[in-house]
Design a protein around this motif. Structure first.
Motif, PDB file in Angstrom:
ATOM      1  N   ALA A 132       0.833  -1.209   0.000  1.00  0.00           N
ATOM      2  CA  ALA A 132       0.000   0.000   0.000  1.00  0.00           C
ATOM      3  C   ALA A 132       0.864   1.254   0.000  1.00  0.00           C
ATOM      4  O   ALA A 132       0.509   2.279  -0.589  1.00  0.00           O
ATOM      5  CB  ALA A 132      -0.930  -0.013   1.210  1.00  0.00           C
ATOM      6  N   ARG A 133       2.033   1.171   0.655  1.00  0.00           N
ATOM      7  CA  ARG A 133       2.943   2.312   0.715  1.00  0.00           C
ATOM      8  C   ARG A 133       3.439   2.687  -0.680  1.00  0.00           C
ATOM      9  O   ARG A 133       3.750   3.850  -0.955  1.00  0.00           O
ATOM     10  CB  ARG A 133       4.131   1.952   1.618  1.00  0.00           C
ATOM     11  CG  ARG A 133       4.994   3.138   2.040  1.00  0.00           C
ATOM     12  CD  ARG A 133       6.153   2.669   2.892  1.00  0.00           C
ATOM     13  NE  ARG A 133       5.734   1.791   3.970  1.00  0.00           N
ATOM     14  CZ  ARG A 133       6.562   1.008   4.652  1.00  0.00           C
ATOM     15  NH1 ARG A 133       7.859   0.981   4.350  1.00  0.00           N
ATOM     16  NH2 ARG A 133       6.110   0.235   5.627  1.00  0.00           N
ATOM     17  N   TYR A 134       3.485   1.699  -1.588  1.00  0.00           N
ATOM     18  CA  TYR A 134       3.964   1.954  -2.942  1.00  0.00           C
ATOM     19  C   TYR A 134       2.833   1.944  -3.971  1.00  0.00           C
ATOM     20  O   TYR A 134       3.071   1.851  -5.170  1.00  0.00           O
ATOM     21  CB  TYR A 134       5.036   0.930  -3.329  1.00  0.00           C
ATOM     22  CG  TYR A 134       6.260   1.041  -2.461  1.00  0.00           C
ATOM     23  CD1 TYR A 134       7.134   2.109  -2.589  1.00  0.00           C
ATOM     24  CD2 TYR A 134       6.515   0.104  -1.466  1.00  0.00           C
ATOM     25  CE1 TYR A 134       8.243   2.234  -1.782  1.00  0.00           C
ATOM     26  CE2 TYR A 134       7.625   0.218  -0.646  1.00  0.00           C
ATOM     27  CZ  TYR A 134       8.481   1.291  -0.807  1.00  0.00           C
ATOM     28  OH  TYR A 134       9.576   1.418   0.017  1.00  0.00           O
ATOM     29  N   GLY A 135       1.605   2.039  -3.503  1.00  0.00           N
ATOM     30  CA  GLY A 135       0.463   2.157  -4.395  1.00  0.00           C
ATOM     31  C   GLY A 135       0.146   0.915  -5.191  1.00  0.00           C
ATOM     32  O   GLY A 135      -0.450   0.992  -6.271  1.00  0.00           O
ATOM     33  N   VAL A 136       0.523  -0.265  -4.687  1.00  0.00           N
ATOM     34  CA  VAL A 136       0.280  -1.517  -5.404  1.00  0.00           C
ATOM     35  C   VAL A 136      -1.055  -2.098  -4.953  1.00  0.00           C
ATOM     36  O   VAL A 136      -1.262  -2.366  -3.767  1.00  0.00           O
ATOM     37  CB  VAL A 136       1.401  -2.543  -5.142  1.00  0.00           C
ATOM     38  CG1 VAL A 136       1.145  -3.815  -5.944  1.00  0.00           C
ATOM     39  CG2 VAL A 136       2.753  -1.954  -5.498  1.00  0.00           C
ATOM     40  N   ARG A 137      -1.964  -2.267  -5.921  1.00  0.00           N
ATOM     41  CA  ARG A 137      -3.267  -2.846  -5.621  1.00  0.00           C
ATOM     42  C   ARG A 137      -3.228  -4.332  -5.964  1.00  0.00           C
ATOM     43  O   ARG A 137      -3.281  -4.700  -7.134  1.00  0.00           O
ATOM     44  CB  ARG A 137      -4.358  -2.145  -6.434  1.00  0.00           C
ATOM     45  CG  ARG A 137      -4.419  -0.633  -6.226  1.00  0.00           C
ATOM     46  CD  ARG A 137      -5.612  -0.045  -6.977  1.00  0.00           C
ATOM     47  NE  ARG A 137      -5.570   1.412  -6.978  1.00  0.00           N
ATOM     48  CZ  ARG A 137      -5.078   2.126  -7.965  1.00  0.00           C
ATOM     49  NH1 ARG A 137      -4.558   1.529  -9.023  1.00  0.00           N
ATOM     50  NH2 ARG A 137      -5.091   3.452  -7.912  1.00  0.00           N
ATOM     51  N   ALA A 138      -3.092  -5.164  -4.961  1.00  0.00           N
ATOM     52  CA  ALA A 138      -3.011  -6.606  -5.206  1.00  0.00           C
ATOM     53  C   ALA A 138      -3.458  -7.348  -3.951  1.00  0.00           C
ATOM     54  O   ALA A 138      -3.230  -6.890  -2.828  1.00  0.00           O
ATOM     55  CB  ALA A 138      -1.579  -7.011  -5.564  1.00  0.00           C
TER      56      ALA A 138
END
Length: 523
Positions: free
Chosen positions: A127-133
């Motif tokens: 979430a800190r790196y904007g990864v939606r998974a």
């Protein structure tokens, strides 16, 4: 700023090849150092020396002023050197969370992996790196862009003194690239030394303070980047005169393709779940059609459905007026060749020779009575190694030992030796250097000029604009727009990507960029 990682007069050789010849490099705290050069210049070998994959034949590596000799990548990682590779080197069948913390999983009091804690920590980091998974899903179920961001998050989870980034944006969309840039800026602020490898000039000049240029295994330049003009940097990489490059310009595409006649490829109403929901596209002989769209729009999946490597639930494919059944064998026999996006997973067989990789799909054509002619193989391989300028010690060298650009050329040779009518190119210049990129683009022009139909997929906007005669734009697995011949401009492409109506009435030479929303949804 103090030097954190220092390489002095390092040499490394392989049978018939001297990959590094007395190369020196110093990475400083709080600075990003660009490492550039043509494919085969020695960048990958130097990175492997830095990260413990290779031991140098001679020379010294110092970390924090102390001479060191890493016994392997894990040893370098423990010492504080973290790496983000161009080719994602994670485990597709494992969950996203396991990949992020592989070998460092949190454990409960019984010594077993604490699944809940593992998933929570991975979700927080991504979430800190904007990864939606979904961190519980297998990593292989996601596209290359998401996998690359997971690799980035894993690398950042270490307490690193040095971070090596090898073409980290090659599979990323613009929003993810912006996140990566923020990460690099943050690392520099925290005093981390960054080694950044890229062929993209905009990235280098945006991020890097210093640059080192390698050519043929030797260092030909090192210094601050700000005072070095782009054309001079390219000239250093290619070993050419910068004045000559200025005179001839930077583009290799001619943009002069003459398409005529009935379509050589007609794909109608293609459905290939879950990504392709009804795509139609036509390509005429001598035409380069750009298939555009954001990551996840269904570009690669459409190409795979046409090539028969992905199942089709509906729709049809015709080549030169003849309907093609499903399956890659039928597509190849009909005259369809495809260069896949991920050369590591879907292309090269690293332990086989260049010769074996090139002729792999053409063996039935090179055999008589079930016996494969070695002489015919050698003639075909020699022709394509010369035509595509593949740099290798011989045709028997393992393809896994080649640079990324030369591996890409081997795959192009494999596709072309099938004598196709239609060539599907998925990111053909991804991760290759300026010189190799120009050669590939010139080859695409040449093939189109000879009447071959080309479907070109690229996340490089400039490549599409310069190389395609017209564009078909995908969004959510369907065709959302088209840009006709003579109107292929950045303005028209960006408008189509943002789901606006392209204004094709303007003179393409003077069209202005539209007001594109910054947060255009991913297709």
């Amino acid at each position: 700023m103090p030097v954190v990682l220092d390489v002095e007069n390092v040499s490394k050789g392989f049978p018939g090849v001297r990959a590094l010849d007395r190369v020196s490099l110093g990475l400083r705290s709080g600075r990003a150092h660009g490492l550039v050069g043509e494919n085969g210049a020695g960048k990958s070998t130097l990175i492997k020396v830095l990260t413990g994959v290779y031991r140098p034949d001679s020379g010294v590596v110092r970390l924090g002023g102390t001479e060191t000799a890493f016994t392997g990548p894990a040893d370098a990682q423990r010492a504080g050197i973290s790496t983000i590779h161009q080719e994602v080197d994670l485990i597709p069948l494992m969950s996203v969370a396991r990949n992020v913390f592989l070998g460092r999983e949190p454990r409960n009091r019984f010594g077993l992996i604490d699944g809940a804690a593992l998933n929570a920590a991975a979700a927080e980091l991504l979430a800190r790196y904007g990864v939606r998974a979904d961190v519980r899903r297998p990593l292989g179920g996601y596209g290359l862009g998401t996998q690359q961001m997971v690799a980035l998050a894993r690398a950042m989870s270490f307490d690193a003194r040095v971070v090596v980034m090898d073409e980290p944006t090659s599979s990323l969309e613009p929003r993810e690239v912006a996140t990566l840039f923020e990460v690099v800026d943050r690392l520099k602020e925290d005093g981390v030394a960054v080694c950044y490898v890229s062929h993209r000039m905009d990235e280098l000049y945006r991020l890097c303070d210093d640059v080192t240029v390698l050519r043929d295994g030797r260092r030909v330049h090192t210094g601050e980047l700000a005072g070095l003009k782009r054309v001079d940097l390219v000239a250093l990489m290619l070993g050419r005169d910068s004045g000559e490059l200025r005179a001839h310009g930077a583009t290799a595409f001619s943009g002069e393709h003459h398409a005529d006649g009935e379509p050589v490829l007609r794909a109608s109403g293609l459905v290939s779940r879950p990504r392709v929901a009804g795509v139609s596209v036509e390509v005429r002989p001598g035409e380069v059609v750009g298939l555009a769209g954001l990551l996840g729009s269904g570009r690669s999946e459409t190409a795979r459905a046409i090539a028969g490597s992905a199942p089709r639930q509906a729709g049809s494919v015709e080549v030169a007026g003849t309907r093609v059944a499903g399956g890659p064998g039928a597509a190849i026999r009909a005259g369809v060749s495809m260069l896949a996006e991920d050369r590591k997973a879907d292309g090269i067989i690293p332990n086989l020779s260049i010769r074996e990789n090139i002729v792999l799909a053409a063996l039935p054509r090179l055999s008589r009575g079930g016996v494969v002619s070695r002489a015919r193989q050698d003639r075909v391989v020699a022709t394509f190694m010369t035509r595509l300028r593949i740099k290798a010690s011989s045709a028997e060298q393992k393809v896994g030992e080649l640079s990324g650009g030369n591996q890409q050329k081997v795959l192009l040779a494999r596709a072309l030796c099938l004598e196709p009518k239609v060539l599907l190119l998925d990111e053909p210049t991804r991760g290759i250097d300026v010189g190799a990129k120009a050669e590939v683009q010139a080859l695409i022009d040449e093939l189109a000029g000879q009447g071959l139909g080309v479907l070109l997929i690229s996340s490089d906007t400039e490549e599409l604009i310069e190389g395609a005669d017209r564009l078909v734009v995908l969004r959510d697995g369907t065709v959302s727009g088209q840009v006709p011949p003579g109107r292929v401009t950045e303005a028209a492409l960006l408008a189509a990507l943002a789901a606006e109506e392209p204004d094709v009435s303007e003179d393409p030479d003077v069209a202005q960029d539209p007001d594109v929303p910054e947060e255009a949804d991913r297709g």
